[in-house]
Design a protein around this motif. Sequence first.
Motif, PDB file in Angstrom:
ATOM      1  N   GLU A  30      53.377  81.332  39.777  1.00  0.00           N
ATOM      2  CA  GLU A  30      53.373  82.540  40.630  1.00  0.00           C
ATOM      3  C   GLU A  30      54.809  83.363  40.949  1.00  0.00           C
ATOM      4  N   LYS A  31      54.586  84.653  41.346  1.00  0.00           N
ATOM      5  CA  LYS A  31      55.636  85.243  41.998  1.00  0.00           C
ATOM      6  C   LYS A  31      55.071  85.920  43.156  1.00  0.00           C
ATOM      7  N   VAL A  32      55.547  86.098  44.334  1.00  0.00           N
ATOM      8  CA  VAL A  32      55.149  86.620  45.459  1.00  0.00           C
ATOM      9  C   VAL A  32      56.087  87.888  46.128  1.00  0.00           C
ATOM     10  N   ASP A  33      55.376  88.690  46.745  1.00  0.00           N
ATOM     11  CA  ASP A  33      55.937  89.628  47.583  1.00  0.00           C
ATOM     12  C   ASP A  33      55.046  89.944  48.726  1.00  0.00           C
ATOM     13  N   CYS A  34      55.606  90.455  49.809  1.00  0.00           N
ATOM     14  CA  CYS A  34      54.964  90.713  51.164  1.00  0.00           C
ATOM     15  C   CYS A  34      55.092  92.245  51.667  1.00  0.00           C
ATOM     16  N   GLY A  35      54.261  92.608  52.508  1.00  0.00           N
ATOM     17  CA  GLY A  35      54.334  93.907  53.162  1.00  0.00           C
ATOM     18  C   GLY A  35      52.600  94.099  53.472  1.00  0.00           C
ATOM     19  N   ASP A  36      52.730  95.445  54.594  1.00  0.00           N
ATOM     20  CA  ASP A  36      51.384  95.748  54.817  1.00  0.00           C
ATOM     21  C   ASP A  36      50.653  96.555  53.763  1.00  0.00           C
ATOM     22  N   ILE A  37      49.711  95.578  53.296  1.00  0.00           N
ATOM     23  CA  ILE A  37      49.089  96.441  51.974  1.00  0.00           C
ATOM     24  C   ILE A  37      47.853  97.251  52.233  1.00  0.00           C
ATOM     25  N   ASN A  38      47.072  96.806  53.349  1.00  0.00           N
ATOM     26  CA  ASN A  38      45.895  97.510  53.823  1.00  0.00           C
ATOM     27  C   ASN A  38      46.112  98.652  54.840  1.00  0.00           C
ATOM     28  N   GLY A  39      47.227  98.783  55.528  1.00  0.00           N
ATOM     29  CA  GLY A  39      47.564  99.656  56.675  1.00  0.00           C
ATOM     30  C   GLY A  39      47.060  99.264  57.873  1.00  0.00           C
ATOM     31  N   ASP A  40      46.803  97.848  58.280  1.00  0.00           N
ATOM     32  CA  ASP A  40      46.536  97.402  59.426  1.00  0.00           C
ATOM     33  C   ASP A  40      47.598  97.061  60.269  1.00  0.00           C
ATOM     34  N   GLY A  41      48.801  97.171  59.855  1.00  0.00           N
ATOM     35  CA  GLY A  41      49.949  96.627  60.674  1.00  0.00           C
ATOM     36  C   GLY A  41      50.529  95.319  60.512  1.00  0.00           C
TER      37      GLY A  41
END
Length: 378
Positions: free
Chosen positions: A249-260
């Motif tokens: 697997e590869k991974v990335d991160c961030g606020d995906i669903n807009g909840d902060g």
Amino acid sequence: MNVIKYFSNGSRLLILVSIVTLISGWIISPLAKNISTEILFRKSQKTLGDIRTFGIAIADVDMDGDNDVFTTNYIGPSKLWLNDGNGNFTESVQNFGNSEAHAVAIADLNSDGFPDIFLLNHAAPCKVFFNDGKGNFKDSGQNIGSVGDNPGMVVPGDVDNDGDLDAFISYYQLPNRLWLNDGKGFFKVTDTLFGGAEASDMALVDVNGDKFLDLFLTLTDKPDEIWMNDGKGKYNNSGQKLGNSKGYEKVDCGDINGDGYTDFVTSNSVGGIIIWLNQKNTGIFNEAGPYFEPAFNVCKLLDADNDNDLDLIIASRTGTKILLNDGKGNFTLGQVFDETWVARIACGKLDMNNTVDFVLGKKEGTGGNSIYFNETGK
């Protein structure tokens, strides 16, 4: 099911999505009524080499206000490509070795305000190159690790909160290791081992709101793990087992669903794409739905349509595509690209347009490392 029709208009791709598919609560197409969504990435006529590229980093290395690109090449020397500000790139004459390079990170490692290069090699020890502030790099003289370690990925971050950037390195046949920075860009390995010998990718980010960088670790043929930082660079396995026990697997991160809160996306070579949502910033993650887009094994988050939420670009040996986010973490098919054998994706602003562009790192003989400029709304 989804009914998707494609209409060509020069380099534009217009996509009409008409019918919603709802699978186990995970929406993969956007709305219950017909809509048209237009996004436009224009492919540059030039490429950044045509050689086996396993790593890409985007940063303003010469401090001239635009982003340059470093390509890490497994066959042949790695290259620095300097940007003229308009997305036209010139190959630098600097030598970074011809050592089966596998990954790169660009960050200020010696605290002088200039972005440096941390380069992972297979046929030589890993290297750090210091920047003079004008994009000229000098080997720091360090040999980080040994020939035969076979490092995979490097992720910098201040894990012990002492004001400098440390580095996690994953290895193909060894446990992950944490290398601590002395503040001047010189690294010493710790005795802590992470994840056995099955690591394939990592992300360093605070997942529980304590201001300390935690570790998301993807493992080959095992579920992924989350390791919590105590604030001094000591990590404890949270005990969470996330995802498929098959594939890498590869991974990335961030606020995906807009909840902060910080979420994760992983791309599995067998299962495909999956979203992991952070539960109220606790660092406990729930699967947002079943895997979708099977066997896409490269993923990056970016705002493709310039609407202030994080979309997805995914790639594999067979193709590359954009998935559009509705702002709540529900994705629908966007632009499709005739790009195969993609090993890496890097995103960043590469021209004067205030949108996010991307570069693809590819296998040699498959068309070269492509540059795509985002012209959405132009």
